[in-house]
Design a protein around this motif. Structure first.
Motif, PDB file in Angstrom:
ATOM      1  N   SER A  50       6.242 -22.657   0.634  1.00 44.23           N
ATOM      2  CA  SER A  50       6.454 -21.211   0.689  1.00 44.23           C
ATOM      3  C   SER A  50       6.139 -20.578  -0.655  1.00 44.23           C
ATOM      4  CB  SER A  50       7.873 -20.880   1.152  1.00 44.23           C
ATOM      5  OG  SER A  50       8.823 -21.585   0.411  1.00 44.23           O
ATOM      6  N   GLU A  51       6.499 -21.252  -1.729  1.00 42.54           N
ATOM      7  CA  GLU A  51       6.228 -20.675  -3.049  1.00 42.54           C
ATOM      8  C   GLU A  51       4.724 -20.547  -3.284  1.00 42.54           C
ATOM      9  OE1 GLU A  51       8.171 -22.724  -6.262  1.00 42.54           O
ATOM     10  OE2 GLU A  51       8.220 -20.904  -7.490  1.00 42.54           O
ATOM     11  N   GLY A  52       4.006 -21.566  -2.805  1.00 45.22           N
ATOM     12  CA  GLY A  52       2.550 -21.552  -2.972  1.00 45.22           C
ATOM     13  C   GLY A  52       1.908 -20.356  -2.298  1.00 45.22           C
TER      14      GLY A  52
ATOM     15  N   ILE B 201      11.977 -11.339   5.988  1.00 41.93           N
ATOM     16  CA  ILE B 201      11.444 -12.034   7.169  1.00 41.93           C
ATOM     17  C   ILE B 201       9.972 -11.687   7.375  1.00 41.93           C
ATOM     18  CG2 ILE B 201      11.698 -12.408   9.676  1.00 41.93           C
ATOM     19  CD1 ILE B 201      14.630 -12.114   9.427  1.00 41.93           C
ATOM     20  N   MET B 202       9.594 -10.454   7.028  1.00 44.40           N
ATOM     21  CA  MET B 202       8.168 -10.093   7.103  1.00 44.40           C
ATOM     22  C   MET B 202       7.358 -11.060   6.231  1.00 44.40           C
ATOM     23  SD  MET B 202       5.814  -7.965   8.190  1.00 44.40           S
ATOM     24  CE  MET B 202       6.542  -6.444   8.754  1.00 44.40           C
ATOM     25  N   MET B 203       7.857 -11.289   5.008  1.00 43.88           N
ATOM     26  CA  MET B 203       7.142 -12.203   4.102  1.00 43.88           C
ATOM     27  C   MET B 203       7.110 -13.611   4.703  1.00 43.88           C
ATOM     28  SD  MET B 203       8.565 -11.023   0.399  1.00 43.88           S
ATOM     29  CE  MET B 203       8.552  -9.315  -0.110  1.00 43.88           C
ATOM     30  N   ALA B 204       8.233 -14.034   5.293  1.00 42.45           N
ATOM     31  CA  ALA B 204       8.305 -15.384   5.865  1.00 42.45           C
ATOM     32  C   ALA B 204       7.298 -15.556   6.994  1.00 42.45           C
ATOM     33  CB  ALA B 204       9.718 -15.658   6.375  1.00 42.45           C
ATOM     34  N   GLU B 205       7.240 -14.567   7.898  1.00 38.38           N
ATOM     35  CA  GLU B 205       6.306 -14.708   9.035  1.00 38.38           C
ATOM     36  C   GLU B 205       4.860 -14.726   8.542  1.00 38.38           C
ATOM     37  OE1 GLU B 205       6.624 -12.757  12.737  1.00 38.38           O
ATOM     38  OE2 GLU B 205       8.809 -12.859  12.844  1.00 38.38           O
ATOM     39  N   LEU B 206       4.542 -13.791   7.629  1.00 40.70           N
ATOM     40  CA  LEU B 206       3.150 -13.738   7.156  1.00 40.70           C
ATOM     41  C   LEU B 206       2.766 -15.017   6.416  1.00 40.70           C
ATOM     42  CD1 LEU B 206       2.817 -10.016   5.921  1.00 40.70           C
ATOM     43  CD2 LEU B 206       1.913 -11.008   8.026  1.00 40.70           C
ATOM     44  N   LEU B 207       3.704 -15.549   5.644  1.00 36.85           N
ATOM     45  CA  LEU B 207       3.334 -16.745   4.862  1.00 36.85           C
ATOM     46  C   LEU B 207       3.149 -17.964   5.768  1.00 36.85           C
ATOM     47  CD1 LEU B 207       5.413 -19.290   3.887  1.00 36.85           C
ATOM     48  CD2 LEU B 207       6.651 -17.400   2.916  1.00 36.85           C
ATOM     49  N   ILE B 208       3.974 -18.065   6.822  1.00 38.88           N
ATOM     50  CA  ILE B 208       3.813 -19.199   7.749  1.00 38.88           C
ATOM     51  C   ILE B 208       2.437 -19.104   8.421  1.00 38.88           C
ATOM     52  CG2 ILE B 208       4.656 -20.230   9.919  1.00 38.88           C
ATOM     53  CD1 ILE B 208       7.501 -19.442   9.061  1.00 38.88           C
ATOM     54  N   GLY B 209       2.065 -17.877   8.798  1.00 32.59           N
ATOM     55  CA  GLY B 209       0.756 -17.682   9.423  1.00 32.59           C
ATOM     56  C   GLY B 209      -0.382 -18.013   8.474  1.00 32.59           C
TER      57      GLY B 209
ATOM     58  N   THR C  56       1.138 -14.485  13.682  1.00 39.70           N
ATOM     59  CA  THR C  56      -0.216 -14.445  14.223  1.00 39.70           C
ATOM     60  C   THR C  56      -1.137 -13.587  13.350  1.00 39.70           C
ATOM     61  OG1 THR C  56       0.777 -14.649  16.407  1.00 39.70           O
ATOM     62  CG2 THR C  56      -1.523 -13.957  16.324  1.00 39.70           C
ATOM     63  N   TYR C  57      -0.689 -12.373  13.010  1.00 41.80           N
ATOM     64  CA  TYR C  57      -1.530 -11.524  12.154  1.00 41.80           C
ATOM     65  C   TYR C  57      -1.723 -12.174  10.771  1.00 41.80           C
ATOM     66  CZ  TYR C  57      -2.244  -7.367  15.067  1.00 41.80           C
ATOM     67  OH  TYR C  57      -2.680  -6.486  16.031  1.00 41.80           O
ATOM     68  N   GLY C  58      -0.670 -12.854  10.288  1.00 40.58           N
ATOM     69  CA  GLY C  58      -0.763 -13.519   8.988  1.00 40.58           C
ATOM     70  C   GLY C  58      -1.783 -14.644   8.999  1.00 40.58           C
ATOM     71  N   SER C  59      -2.018 -15.224  10.189  1.00 36.70           N
ATOM     72  CA  SER C  59      -2.942 -16.357  10.251  1.00 36.70           C
ATOM     73  C   SER C  59      -4.391 -15.925  10.025  1.00 36.70           C
ATOM     74  CB  SER C  59      -2.805 -17.075  11.594  1.00 36.70           C
ATOM     75  OG  SER C  59      -3.370 -16.294  12.625  1.00 36.70           O
TER      76      SER C  59
ATOM     77  N   GLN D 260      -5.474 -12.472  -0.734  1.00 36.90           N
ATOM     78  CA  GLN D 260      -4.625 -11.292  -0.547  1.00 36.90           C
ATOM     79  C   GLN D 260      -3.168 -11.664  -0.788  1.00 36.90           C
ATOM     80  OE1 GLN D 260      -5.345  -9.582   3.325  1.00 36.90           O
ATOM     81  NE2 GLN D 260      -7.533  -9.926   3.149  1.00 36.90           N
ATOM     82  N   SER D 261      -2.418 -10.739  -1.365  1.00 32.01           N
ATOM     83  CA  SER D 261      -1.019 -11.041  -1.640  1.00 32.01           C
ATOM     84  C   SER D 261      -0.134 -10.746  -0.434  1.00 32.01           C
ATOM     85  CB  SER D 261      -0.547 -10.225  -2.845  1.00 32.01           C
ATOM     86  OG  SER D 261       0.851 -10.187  -2.869  1.00 32.01           O
ATOM     87  N   VAL D 262       0.555 -11.773   0.053  1.00 36.88           N
ATOM     88  CA  VAL D 262       1.479 -11.619   1.184  1.00 36.88           C
ATOM     89  C   VAL D 262       2.630 -10.687   0.788  1.00 36.88           C
ATOM     90  CG1 VAL D 262       3.241 -12.887   2.481  1.00 36.88           C
ATOM     91  CG2 VAL D 262       0.946 -13.828   2.260  1.00 36.88           C
ATOM     92  N   VAL D 263       3.062 -10.820  -0.465  1.00 37.08           N
ATOM     93  CA  VAL D 263       4.199 -10.019  -0.927  1.00 37.08           C
ATOM     94  C   VAL D 263       3.843  -8.530  -0.937  1.00 37.08           C
ATOM     95  CG1 VAL D 263       5.624  -9.513  -2.936  1.00 37.08           C
ATOM     96  CG2 VAL D 263       5.135 -11.884  -2.312  1.00 37.08           C
ATOM     97  N   LYS D 264       2.699  -8.222  -1.515  1.00 36.94           N
ATOM     98  CA  LYS D 264       2.288  -6.815  -1.617  1.00 36.94           C
ATOM     99  C   LYS D 264       2.072  -6.238  -0.215  1.00 36.94           C
ATOM    100  CE  LYS D 264      -1.501  -5.646  -4.033  1.00 36.94           C
ATOM    101  NZ  LYS D 264      -2.323  -5.776  -5.168  1.00 36.94           N
ATOM    102  N   ALA D 265       1.378  -7.000   0.625  1.00 38.80           N
ATOM    103  CA  ALA D 265       1.117  -6.520   1.984  1.00 38.80           C
ATOM    104  C   ALA D 265       2.438  -6.245   2.709  1.00 38.80           C
ATOM    105  CB  ALA D 265       0.283  -7.547   2.747  1.00 38.80           C
ATOM    106  N   SER D 266       3.401  -7.173   2.593  1.00 39.64           N
ATOM    107  CA  SER D 266       4.687  -6.983   3.278  1.00 39.64           C
ATOM    108  C   SER D 266       5.352  -5.696   2.803  1.00 39.64           C
ATOM    109  CB  SER D 266       5.645  -8.141   2.984  1.00 39.64           C
ATOM    110  OG  SER D 266       5.057  -9.342   3.342  1.00 39.64           O
ATOM    111  N   GLY D 267       5.337  -5.487   1.478  1.00 36.48           N
ATOM    112  CA  GLY D 267       5.960  -4.283   0.923  1.00 36.48           C
ATOM    113  C   GLY D 267       5.335  -3.022   1.506  1.00 36.48           C
ATOM    114  N   ILE D 268       4.016  -2.996   1.580  1.00 34.49           N
ATOM    115  CA  ILE D 268       3.336  -1.786   2.075  1.00 34.49           C
ATOM    116  C   ILE D 268       3.639  -1.560   3.556  1.00 34.49           C
ATOM    117  CG2 ILE D 268       1.082  -0.674   2.426  1.00 34.49           C
ATOM    118  CD1 ILE D 268       0.058  -2.219  -0.007  1.00 34.49           C
ATOM    119  N   ILE D 269       3.569  -2.623   4.350  1.00 34.22           N
ATOM    120  CA  ILE D 269       3.789  -2.478   5.801  1.00 34.22           C
ATOM    121  C   ILE D 269       5.212  -1.962   6.071  1.00 34.22           C
ATOM    122  CG2 ILE D 269       3.922  -3.716   8.004  1.00 34.22           C
ATOM    123  CD1 ILE D 269       1.996  -5.828   6.607  1.00 34.22           C
TER     124      ILE D 269
END
Ligand code: PFF
Length: 472
Positions: A427-429, A58-66, A236-239, A245-254
């Motif tokens: 989402s894949e993009g 869900i972290m990845m989902a929220e960041l990617l939507i933003g 919001t932060y993802g926006s 920057q990689s959303v996947v990597k960022a989500s993993g670290i957070i």
């Protein structure tokens, strides 16, 4: 006039800000206590599974939507999924508004205990003082509570006022390293203490006999709270994330940092408690008690924490910094909605939203005996039972409603939006490009976001509806 939309200056700046949002009172105040109540071990394991299986996707989902829409919660959901989904964004904004209104009060307590422990560091701990009484007196003192909450609200508004780069990112860059350092120092000291072995065993040795359905659901509910998910904060932060920057990597670290910090904080607290043999008192004083009654007392007890009287004020600095980097993300959710959707300039929007939230903070601040109407406020009848579990006080009702209703329903809607209503290419993009780490598989993510996460969240909601499980 439309203002230039802010962006994080770098990947590190964004990661620190988002980690700062995640690490907060949930890690220091809620997690250690629910681990205690649920007898550690097995509960911690279930919590870790929830973080990995539900929280991370869900972290990845929220960041990617933003990032895809470059809009805050309401606009982002409207654009990424469809106009009706703006309502889910509104639900998130409302949730941020209410959560901020009472979170600020606990944050204010850290200022009080900082001042108290700093005073004792210099003047010595007053003989015969009872921390329980000090705590109850300060929380029932309406004027003091209003002052502390106002102080904390002003700090939050001041950061958000200066925007994403000059406010939020700057403060996160400054405070998060300090927070890590203080925690590392306390962690090191805790290893020299007698109770550390017992604390580690309690936290990490699973005994599944202790676990029931309620604990599993409590772990899941807390996963949302601690990662700031389910209300659009990460949208919001993802926006403000740049394309490279990689959303996947960022989500993993957070997610990793938030989890490690929750565990480290719990090890520190339990070590202190086991060393002093104060297990019974902790169980009696509840969630609030562990952070604000047992710990201050133990820092000053003879022979428990080496250098305790110097570490005590430092510990409350840690609590205050962790809380501030979370409150600023909560206010950002509300303010960025007003900025993006109503075209109001940031300065004015921040002051307006901060002021409006503070009206409700007044109710929360007076909920502990400061004023009768706030302390005894309740919603009678079946509606009150269902939505507020018969809780009294603005604080009690708000905390219950947010944890049990708003975050889980918001989280469910966001997973459904990302998993079932967003086009795969979209989402894949966002998730897969040349910055994506090798361990990531889009199909695995899609499976979790479409099936695993919604099923787990639906289970929480059903549990609350039919079995009355309480996550607050
Ligand atoms: N994650 C924060 C904590 O653990 O204290 C709480 C929180 C902050 C929840 C910001 C939601 C949010 F948007």
């Amino acid at each position: 006039m439309t203002e230039q939309r802010g962006n994080w200056t770098s990947s590190a700046g964004f990661i620190l800000a988002a980690t700062g949002s995640a690490i907060g009172l949930g890690n220091l105040w809620k997690f250690p206590f629910i681990t205690w109540e649920n007898n550690g071990g097995a509960f911690v394991l279930v919590y870790l599974v929830c973080i990995a299986a539900v929280g991370l996707p869900i972290m990845m989902a929220e960041l990617l939507i933003g990032r895809k829409t470059q809009k805050s919660a309401v606009g982002a959901l409207k654009e990424a999924v469809g106009p009706a989904w703006g309502l889910v964004g509104m639900w998130g904004v409302l949730c941020g508004f209410i959560l901020l209104s009472y979170y600020t009060v606990i944050a204010g307590w850290s200022l009080f205990f900082f001042a108290k422990t700093a005073g004792w560091m210099v003047g010595g701990f007053p003989a015969g003082a009872s921390l329980g009484e000090i705590f109850t007196e300060q929380s029932a003192n309406g004027t003091l509570q209003l002052g502390l909450s106002l102080g904390f609200s002003i700090a939050t508004v001041s950061v958000v006022y200066f925007g994403v780069q000059k406010g939020i990112e700057k403060i996160a860059r400054l405070f998060l390293p300090i927070l890590f350092l203080i925690l590392a120092l306390l962690f090191t000291v805790s290893f020299a203490m007698e109770g550390s072995g017992e604390a580690l065993a309690f936290i990490f040795r699973p005994s599944f006999g202790e676990l029931d359905g309620g604990s599993v659901l409590e772990a899941l509910g807390h996963a949302f709270f601690t990662l700031s998910l389910g209300m659009g904060a990460m949208i919001t932060y993802g926006s403000y994330i740049a394309r490279n920057q990689s959303v996947v990597k960022a989500s993993g670290i957070i997610v990793l940092l938030d989890t490690v910090i929750a565990l480290v904080a719990t090890v520190i607290m339990f070590t202190v408690i086991f060393t002093a043999g104060m297990q019974d008192q902790v169980s009696e004083t509840g969630t609030v008690g562990m952070l604000f009654i047992s710990l201050p007392q133990l820092f000053f007890a003879e022979g428990v924490v080496p250098g305790g009287r110097f570490l005590a004020p430092l510990f409350y600095v840690l609590v205050a910094l962790a809380a501030l980097t979370s409150t600023m993300s909560l206010l950002e959710v509300v303010a960025s909605y007003v900025i993006d959707e109503h075209g109001i300039a940031r300065g004015k929007a921040t002051l307006m939203c901060g002021g409006a939230v503070f009206v409700f903070t007044i109710l929360a601040a007076l909920s502990f005996g400061g004023a009768d109407f706030a302390t005894s406020m309740s919603v009678p009848g079946p509606i009150g039972d269902l939505f507020f579990a018969g809780k009294t006080s603005w604080f009690g009702m708000a905390d219950h409603f947010v944890s049990n209703w708003m975050l889980p329903t918001g989280g469910l809607a966001i997973t459904i939006a990302a998993g079932w209503f967003m086009a795969r290419e979209a989402s894949e993009g966002e998730l897969v490009d040349d910055t994506t780490p090798g361990w990531f598989s889009y199909d695995v993510w899609a499976f979790f976001i479409r099936f695993v996460a919604p099923a787990a969240v639906a289970a929480i909601i059903i549990a609350v509806l039919f079995f009355g499980v309480d996550f607050s």
